[in-house]
Write an enzyme that holds these catalytic residues in place. Structure first.
Site, PDB file in Angstrom:
ATOM      1  N   HIS A   1       1.027  -1.107  -0.023  1.00 23.40           N
ATOM      2  CA  HIS A   1       0.020  -0.015   0.048  1.00 23.40           C
ATOM      3  C   HIS A   1       0.847   1.277   0.061  1.00 23.40           C
ATOM      4  O   HIS A   1       1.832   1.356   0.639  1.00 23.40           O
ATOM      5  CB  HIS A   1      -0.906  -0.007   1.123  1.00 23.40           C
ATOM      6  CG  HIS A   1      -2.431  -0.977   1.060  1.00 23.40           C
ATOM      7  ND1 HIS A   1      -2.106  -2.293   1.144  1.00 23.40           N
ATOM      8  CD2 HIS A   1      -3.471  -0.624   1.053  1.00 23.40           C
ATOM      9  CE1 HIS A   1      -3.237  -2.819   1.067  1.00 23.40           C
ATOM     10  NE2 HIS A   1      -4.212  -1.890   0.641  1.00 23.40           N
ATOM     11  N   PRO A   2       0.190   2.498  -0.526  1.00 17.01           N
ATOM     12  CA  PRO A   2       1.044   3.615  -0.746  1.00 17.01           C
ATOM     13  C   PRO A   2       1.001   4.260   0.495  1.00 17.01           C
ATOM     14  O   PRO A   2       0.009   4.376   1.134  1.00 17.01           O
ATOM     15  CB  PRO A   2       0.587   4.376  -1.961  1.00 17.01           C
ATOM     16  CG  PRO A   2      -0.810   3.746  -2.049  1.00 17.01           C
ATOM     17  CD  PRO A   2      -0.813   2.375  -1.476  1.00 17.01           C
TER      18      PRO A   2
ATOM     19  N   GLU B   1      -9.436   6.823  -4.375  1.00 15.28           N
ATOM     20  CA  GLU B   1      -9.708   6.935  -2.831  1.00 15.28           C
ATOM     21  C   GLU B   1      -9.073   8.079  -2.168  1.00 15.28           C
ATOM     22  O   GLU B   1      -9.781   8.817  -1.515  1.00 15.28           O
ATOM     23  CB  GLU B   1      -9.402   5.833  -2.567  1.00 15.28           C
ATOM     24  CG  GLU B   1     -10.186   4.447  -2.762  1.00 15.28           C
ATOM     25  CD  GLU B   1      -9.408   3.168  -2.650  1.00 15.28           C
ATOM     26  OE1 GLU B   1     -10.226   2.175  -2.981  1.00 15.28           O
ATOM     27  OE2 GLU B   1      -8.409   3.044  -2.013  1.00 15.28           O
TER      28      GLU B   1
ATOM     29  N   VAL C   1     -10.305   5.455   3.476  1.00 20.34           N
ATOM     30  CA  VAL C   1     -10.476   6.816   3.647  1.00 20.34           C
ATOM     31  C   VAL C   1     -11.976   7.300   3.171  1.00 20.34           C
ATOM     32  O   VAL C   1     -12.180   8.539   3.556  1.00 20.34           O
ATOM     33  CB  VAL C   1      -9.436   7.796   2.783  1.00 20.34           C
ATOM     34  CG1 VAL C   1      -8.152   7.488   3.429  1.00 20.34           C
ATOM     35  CG2 VAL C   1      -9.482   7.363   1.478  1.00 20.34           C
TER      36      VAL C   1
END
Length: 472
Positions: A372-373, A392, A428
């Site tokens: 994941h970033p 997102e 988010v």
């Protein structure tokens, strides 16, 4: 590839918003089974006498012998019971569907004429009233086609509804393959019709019943008196009628047999129930073919529905490979697992994918987390995020930060990754950037074990949100 054919999901938590004709709160459907003359009997070429659904509870078959008592009990249904039912239904002007065994119909021309004069639907109840569980598929198909032939000759029209009753695991598939039936009723799986897919053909199923059924007069732990039958029908009606009042209309099927309910000591219970139901407003008394036509018009078969359980592996990976960030191995392992109709929904497929993720060891799950970033990190600045992550983060306003906000996120990202060894992960959607920052500052104070579990839960939440964009 491991596929589970049974559908344990059905209409799910929110069944179709059914609007029966005239906004009826319930559809009440009576079936009169006409089997007399089609039962097991050596006169019919069978190897033994009938042993099912008669006054002789627990009867055994007599190999190579006629069972005179059994034969005469069935004959009562044709000679007396049928006419008692015919008088009751026509007098009360309530429609009915007949499940007619083809060989029984051909031996009862006067009764068939009476059915047609009354406007009853005559659906097919198969060629003979015998057990098909041990038939091979070709032999059962032969009998199905022969039933259609005889039915057409006897009634003047081919049947458009089908119910074998003593069916095999192949029955519904064979009916679907034949292609000429508006519905099949060899199912007890629901209170509403539903669509069944077989070899890319959609077949309407109108479920039948074995509980609101007079067969329980002839089975252990069944009805001992008409009062019990009436009470059970009334309670079933009341429960479904109440659901209809709450906006969830259903269907009540009631199964009848000429030789059972046609007895004088039982017919009055049916009559009382029919009057009870007629005294309620917003009740639709229908034949099964009318229910079928209504369903075709208002709840047609799904077209181009996404069905993960029927996808090839390349199709599955193409569609769902990005659900877990840069972790297509989860998608591939999910495809190899047990999938069925229950997994053709968001919740179902999410459950299957999460099971793969949860049973992975800590090293594999860590690899998913590190895939994941960072939030508002360097990959975002370089526009190198996946399409899902880009959407997102933008949805939470993370693509429109002030310089100070960007510095705050980048500092937190660095501190978090240094402490835990994986990036801060949060679903988010629905959050503002200020809310995300507050949660970020709180979670960074957790222990690694607590935060590892929290990050894994957020990965699953993100997966659920992504699936929601694809599946119903």
């Amino acid at each position: 590839m491991n596929r589970y054919s049974r559908d344990m999901h059905g209409h799910g938590q929110t069944p179709p918003n059914v609007c029966w004709p005239n906004c009826a709160k319930i559809a009440v459907q009576f079936v009169i089974n006409y089997e007399e003359g089609g039962e097991n009997c050596i006169l019919h070429g069978d190897t033994a006498s009938e042993a099912f659904l008669s006054e002789i509870v627990g009867a055994a078959q007599w190999p190579d012998q006629r069972h005179w008592n059994m034969e005469s009990i069935y004959e009562y249904g044709a000679r007396a019971g049928f006419w008692r039912l015919h008088r009751l239904f026509t007098k009360m002007a309530i429609p009915a569907t007949v499940y007619g065994v083809a060989t029984a119909l051909e031996r009862s021309p006067v009764q068939v004429a009476a059915m047609q004069d009354a406007g009853w639907e005559i659906a097919s109840h198969g060629l003979k009233w015998i057990e098909y569980r041990d038939f091979d598929k070709d032999a059962e198909r032969h009998d199905l086609m022969e039933a259609i032939r005889i039915h057409t000759e006897v009634t003047g029209a081919r049947p458009t509804g089908w119910y074998t009753g003593r069916c095999s695991v192949n029955t519904v598939d064979l009916v679907t393959e034949e292609g000429g039936f508006e519905y099949v009723s060899d199912s007890y799986a629901d209170d509403l019709p539903y669509w069944y897919n077989h070899k890319d053909k959609q077949q309407l199923v109108i479920p039948y019943t074995l509980d609101t059924n007079d067969m329980r007069f002839a089975s252990p732990q069944g009805f001992n008196s008409g009062d019990q039958f009436y009470t059970y029908l009334k309670d079933s009606f009341d429960a479904l009628y109440e659901e209809g009042c709450d906006g969830a209309a259903k269907m009540l099927s009631i199964g009848l047999h000429c030789r059972l309910i046609g007895r004088p000591g039982r017919i009055q219970s049916l009559k009382r129930f029919m009057k009870y139901a007629q005294n309620h407003a917003d009740v639709w008394f229908a034949r099964r073919i009318e229910i079928a036509k209504h369903w075709y018009e208002y709840h047609p078969a799904p077209v181009d529905a996404i069905m993960p359980s029927k996808m090839t592996k390349p199709e599955f990976v193409q569609s769902f490979g990005s659900i877990f960030e840069h972790s297509t191995w989860i998608t591939e392992e999910t495809w190899h697992g047990e999938l069925g109709p229950a997994h053709d929904t968001v919740i179902g497929l999410h459950s299957a994918m999460c099971r793969v993720f949860r049973r992975a060891d800590s090293t594999q799950r860590l690899a998913v987390l590190t895939a994941h970033p960072d939030l508002a990190g360097k990959l975002a600045e370089a526009k190198q995020l996946t399409e899902d992550s880009t959407s997102e983060q933008a949805g939470a306003g993370l693509d429109m930060l002030t310089d100070q906000e960007r510095i705050t996120f980048q500092t937190l990202n660095s501190d978090y990754t240094t402490k835990f060894g994986f990036p801060f992960i949060i679903a988010v959607k629905g959050l503002t950037k200020d809310q995300i920052l507050r949660i970020f500052k709180t979670r960074i104070s957790n222990t690694r074990d607590v935060e590892f579990d929290a990050a894994c839960k957020q990965v699953e939440c993100i997966a659920l949100l992504r699936l929601t964009e694809i599946l119903p």
